[in-house]
Scaffold this active site. Structure first.
Site: not given
Ligand code: TPP
Lengths: 329, 322
Positions: B59, B81, B83-84, B126
């Site tokens: 990321e 994939q 937001a977390d 998630h």
């Protein structure tokens, strides 16, 4: 399958130096050293706010980083890259203005010291967070590829400490995934070149105190990247000949370390070579010194006369799209 | 024809790729047959070869790369994939993209798509809503579309904006919301929308909580209580004027957000309304957020953790009794 190229042996001056290139590099090193000595004295006199971070001992590697890049290449210098920045084309007055907080410098008092750059001129403005510039350089190269440009390279520098960050690791990995023409030049006191294999880079190590070796190895790495070889990792052995910043007297560096070959001063070694090989006469050498001092003096004097930013007049807008500024009051 | 919130996001990206050669999509599996984790890019790699690029699970480097590309004339759309996982990219987003224009006068036009917010069974890693963290830092625009139409037009707008945009798309809305057709144009960025008019109280909210608040308003209407629901659309910039105008009509303010309760968008709205519109208030403003624990996995716990139509309506009744 990517393979790591065999390491170049640390044989210096296998062939005679390309004199012209050597002389030019030496002059940039001299300018960087002179500038940084001046900055240190200004700092000691209380004329610089914040820190001063110098690249003493690293000039040979750094100058080689800047010297082989063309205007359209991408350079993401790091903390100790004064020599490389100058060789790449950063005006000396940018340095003075950033350190002295001038409103007319590239950072206009909003950021200081080594946190400077001109991204529109392909010199990225490092953030402090080590490793972060690796992927940014990759992205810049991808953009050039998208736009159909050819024969460009990007080069970024990183220290042995910075190489341990997740960010550096992610950046190098993504460079290999994208097969961009990237050169990563690492300054280290341990040989980390084996890492190249894991990343799918071609790796080379060299003696960072030897200007000729720096020019040869980094010059060839740039050439190979430009020619479409996989990304390149060059690991240069050297010792920082100063503290982290001028607030740090480096008293933790033992005499034993200082006696190691990698602790020699690259500038002194380069000068010795110039004298020994009679690349220029004493008179010329003196004139180079005077010229460097004059350039530094001019840059500093200019910056000292510049206006400083003022809180009440500052444009406190962090957005380019001004109409989207959140109105807090 | 009926189009979902998720399809609107896909359609917006297809349009952007079609019409703007500077655009590329960058993220994990976005170019795979599945089309990212949620199919938001399904089929795009085939339609636009070389412009929908898979990345490693990196990321930090994904956003770093997007920044470098944006500085060199591209308009990357990054898909996180979930937001977390953008927590891994916080450094590049906040310290690199967010500071860049201020430091150098060169803007960084990246769009980072964050599929966020809770769905049943997704658990602590998630389900997060990250808008308040991003809004806290300077130099970023934070979008929180609550409708299919906004999901579409705001994403197109995000890419047009020269500054970095954090586009918070809500996973719960992906399939729950449908529209008949996509609009040509939406409200200007930064303008809030009155999602329902009412005279008794103002509910200010955004993203999936707009739907919960609208359901609460219906429930309250059956009891003769008329709530006005303001959909912020972007939490930064925050349309304080529209909020104040609504509070001027109702005299009562309830703020609803799905993120954690300490600070954040709801607290910011209350701070602004109390300092700029204290005289407009007939009662102390209240807010309702998720609970101050990690987000639970079990549906029974999850539905009690986040605000719902029921808890919003209950809070509204309390406020109306004041
Ligand atoms: C991510 C991150 N953590 C910590 C720091 C603080 N810091 C600045 S320089 C430095 C040491 C870096 O060592 P190295 O990369 O070997 O380079 P050197 O300073 O020795 O040239 C540290 C820890 C930082 N800039 N970034």
């Amino acid at each position: 399958m990517l393979q790591t190229a065999p390491r170049s042996k640390r044989t210096t001056a296998k062939k005679a130096p390309v004199h012209e290139r050597f002389r030019e590099a030496f002059r940039w090193m001299l300018l960087a050293r002179t500038m940084e000595e001046k900055l240190v004295s200004l700092y000691r006199g209380g004329h610089i706010t914040g820190g001063v971070y110098i690249g003493k001992g690293q000039e040979a590697i750094s100058v080689a980083c800047g010297l082989f890049l063309e205007k359209n290449d991408i350079f993401a210098p790091l903390i100790r890259d004064q020599a490389g920045r100058s060789a790449f084309g950063e005006p000396l007055v940018d340095v003075a203005r950033t350190y002295l907080g001038s409103r007319l410098g590239p950072m206009r008092g909003r950021d200081g010291n080594i946190h400077r750059g001109r991204p529109s001129d392909n010199q990225l403005a490092m953030i402090s967070h080590l490793g972060a510039m690796v992927s940014a350089t990759v992205g810049a190269l991808m953009a050039k590829r998208f736009k159909g440009e050819k024969k460009f390279v990007g080069l970024t520098a990183i220290g042995e400490g910075g190489m341990q960050t997740g960010s550096c690791h992610e950046g190098m990995n993504i460079a290999a995934v994208e097969q961009v023409p990237l050169v990563v030049v690492a300054f280290a006191s341990h040989d980390l070149v084996e890492r190249a294999i894991g990343y799918g880079f071609e790796g080379y190590s060299l003696d960072g105190t030897d200007l000729n070796a720096c020019l040869d190895v980094i010059g060839s790495a740039v050439k190979r990247a430009r020619a479409g070889r996989p990304p390149q990792l060059v690991v240069a052995a050297m010792l920082r000949l100063s503290g982290h910043g001028e607030h740090d007297d480096a008293s933790y560096v033992t005499d034993e370390i200082k006696r190691q070959p990698f602790a020699q001063d690259c500038l002194k070694l380069a000068e010795k070579k110039i004298v020994d090989l009679e690349l220029v006469d004493a008179e010329t050498l003196r004139s180079w010194r005077d010229d460097a001092a004059a350039k530094v003096e001019e840059a500093i004097t200019t910056a000292q006369q510049d206006p400083q930013p003022a809180g009440e007049k500052e444009d406190w807008c962090a957005l380019h799209t001004r109409e989207l500024l959140d109105q807090m009051e | 024809m009926s189009i979902t919130y998720l399809e609107a996001i896909r359609e917006a990206q297809a349009k952007l790729l079609r019409e703007d050669e500077r655009v590329f999509i960058y993220g994990q599996d976005v170019g795979g047959t599945f089309g990212g984790a949620f199919k938001a890019t399904k089929g795009l790699a085939k339609e636009f070869p070389g412009r929908v690029l898979n990345t490693p699970i990196s990321e930090d480097a994904i956003v770093g790369t997007a920044i470098g590309a944006a500085l060199n004339g591209m308009r990357p759309i990054v898909e996180m994939q979930f937001a977390d996982f953008s927590s891994i990219a916080l450094n590049q987003i906040l310290n690199h993209a967010g500071t860049h224009y201020w430091r150098t006068q060169v803007p960084v036009p990246i769009t980072v798509r964050l599929p966020g917010g809770g769905t049943k069974g997704s658990g602590p890693f998630h389900s997060q809503s990250m808008e308040s963290i991003y809004a806290h830092y300077p130099g970023l625009i934070v979008m929180t579309p609550a409708t299919v139409e906004d999901a579409y037009t705001m994403l197109i707008e995000a890419v047009a904006i020269d500054d970095p945009v954090i586009y918070c798309e809500h996973k719960y809305l992906y399939y729950h919301l449908k529209a008949d057709k996509l609009p040509e144009k939406g409200l200007p960025t930064g303008r809030a929308r009155i999602a329902r008019a009412g005279r008794d109280l103002t509910i200010v909210t955004y993203s999936a909580m707009v739907q919960e608040s609208l359901s609460a308003a219906e429930e309250l209407a059956r009891e003769g209580l008329e709530s006005e629901v303001v959909d912020l659309r972007t939490v930064k910039p925050l349309d304080t004027d529209t909020v104040l105008a609504s509070v001027a009509r109702t005299g009562r303010l309830l703020c609803v957000g799905e993120s954690f309760p300490w600070g954040g968008a709801t607290a910011e709205i209350i701070a602004r309304v109390t300092s700029a519109g204290f005289h407009l208030l007939d009662a102390a403003p209240v807010r309702i957020n998720a609970k101050d624990t990690p987000i639970p996995y079990h549906p029974n716990l999850w539905s009690a953790h986040r605000p719902s139509a029921k808890t919003i309506a209950a809070k509204a009744r309390m406020l109306l009794r004041e």
